[in-house]
Design an enzyme around this catalytic site. Structure first.
Site, short mmCIF file in Angstrom:
data_model
loop_
_atom_site.label_atom_id
_atom_site.label_comp_id
_atom_site.label_asym_id
_atom_site.label_seq_id
_atom_site.Cartn_x
_atom_site.Cartn_y
_atom_site.Cartn_z
N LYS A 173 23.51 22.83 24.89
CA LYS A 173 24.43 23.18 23.79
C LYS A 173 25.16 21.93 23.36
CE LYS A 173 28.82 25.61 23.55
NZ LYS A 173 29.55 26.77 24.04
C1 R5P Z 1 33.86 24.98 25.08
O1 R5P Z 1 33.66 24.16 25.94
C2 R5P Z 1 33.36 26.30 25.24
O2 R5P Z 1 32.25 26.21 26.08
C3 R5P Z 1 32.95 27.09 24.01
O3 R5P Z 1 32.09 28.07 24.45
C4 R5P Z 1 32.23 26.33 22.94
O4 R5P Z 1 33.02 25.31 22.45
C5 R5P Z 1 31.74 27.25 21.82
O5 R5P Z 1 32.75 27.88 21.20
P1 R5P Z 1 33.26 27.48 19.75
O6 R5P Z 1 32.18 27.97 18.80
O7 R5P Z 1 34.53 28.20 19.60
O8 R5P Z 1 33.37 26.01 19.70
#
Ligand code: R5P
Length: 262
Positions: A173
């Site tokens: 990710k």
């Molecule tokens: C951050 O480290 C978290 O893992 C979140 O899951 C990630 O940032 C994704 O969430 P968002 O779309 O709110 O950035």
């Protein structure tokens, strides 16, 4: 790849499209009661029918999700820091593989911080997690967290994604950036994008569309869904982009028409 690993991966990345809409609600592990997740159960429940998987910590899973759910769980197993602490990158493994198995999860997730003070610690954490998860056929999602001082460009994110994949992560990710196709092309495993801070709904849909059209295997999106005024409509719009290749215009039809256009 063994059957169990393949089976779990196919719960997360849908074989029908090769893509995924992961709903990220793990923010509290370092942010505490994040806006929109104060009453997480209430926020999550209506979104579940539209999520291919749910990414969260074990604490939130136990407290806020019915054990009767059929939505696959991606368990956040790293942490040990906070937004007000000394260094966000100072993370370690917080949750054991035994616990992940007990919770019947489809995958586990851990953050790495390339270029940070704790780079080595987080990369060794990823390696340890992969070694342990591999034993039980559990895929690992590596999250390429970016320290404040790092630039979120294709050069940096390609390096972070590639290192995660080389260490054995089954999915990575990362963040969307200019020349995002370079990040995807140089990463041998599926790449999904985080949504980042809340932006206007249409801009978030554009972000998802740009990422998908440049090779992302999906999104692991949180705030741009659950902090939206229209969270259920937003996740459906994102789904249309990810799984149906819908244009931003078509996906935006899920959202209510702004009053001035009525
Ligand atoms: C951050 O480290 C978290 O893992 C979140 O899951 C990630 O940032 C994704 O969430 P968002 O779309 O709110 O950035």
């Amino acid at each position: 790849m063994d059957w169990g690993m393949k089976n779990r991966l196919s719960q997360v990345i849908k074989p029908e499209t090769g893509r995924t809409v992961m709903l990220a609600v793990d923010h509290g592990y370092f942010l505490g009661p994040t806006k929109g997740l104060e009453d997480a159960e209430k926020t999550i429940e209506p979104l579940l029918p539209f999520a291919d998987s749910l990414m969260l910590t074990r604490g939130l899973l136990r407290a806020s999700v019915c054990a009767c759910t059929s939505v696959p769980i991606v368990l956040r197993v790293s942490g040990g820091n906070s937004i007000v602490g000394e260094d966000l990158s100072n993370e370690g493994i917080t949750t054991s593989i035994r616990e992940a198995i007990r919770l019947n999860v489809a995958a586990v997730a851990l953050s790495i911080y390339i270029g940070s003070k704790y780079e080595h610690q987080t990369l060794m954490g990823l390696s340890t997690l992969i070694n342990e998860a591999q034993e039980y056929g559990i895929p690992v999602l590596a999250v390429t967290a970016v320290g404040k001082e790092m630039v979120r460009d294709a050069r940096y994110l390609s390096m972070a994604c590639r290192i995660a994949a080389e260490l054995g992560a089954q999915v990575v990710k990362t963040y969307y950036c200019d020349d995002f196709e370079k990040v995807v092309k140089s990463c041998p495993v599926p790449v999904v994008i985080a949504g980042g801070k809340k932006i206007a709904e249409l801009d978030a849909l554009k972000l998802a569309h740009s990422a998908i059209s440049r090779g992302a295997s999906g999104v692991d999106m949180g705030r741009n869904i659950f902090q939206s005024r229209y969270p259920v409509e937003m996740i459906q719009a994102v789904r249309a982009i990810v799984h149906e290749g819908a244009s931003v215009k078509k996906a935006a039809k899920f959202l209510p028409v702004p009053k001035k256009k009525r």
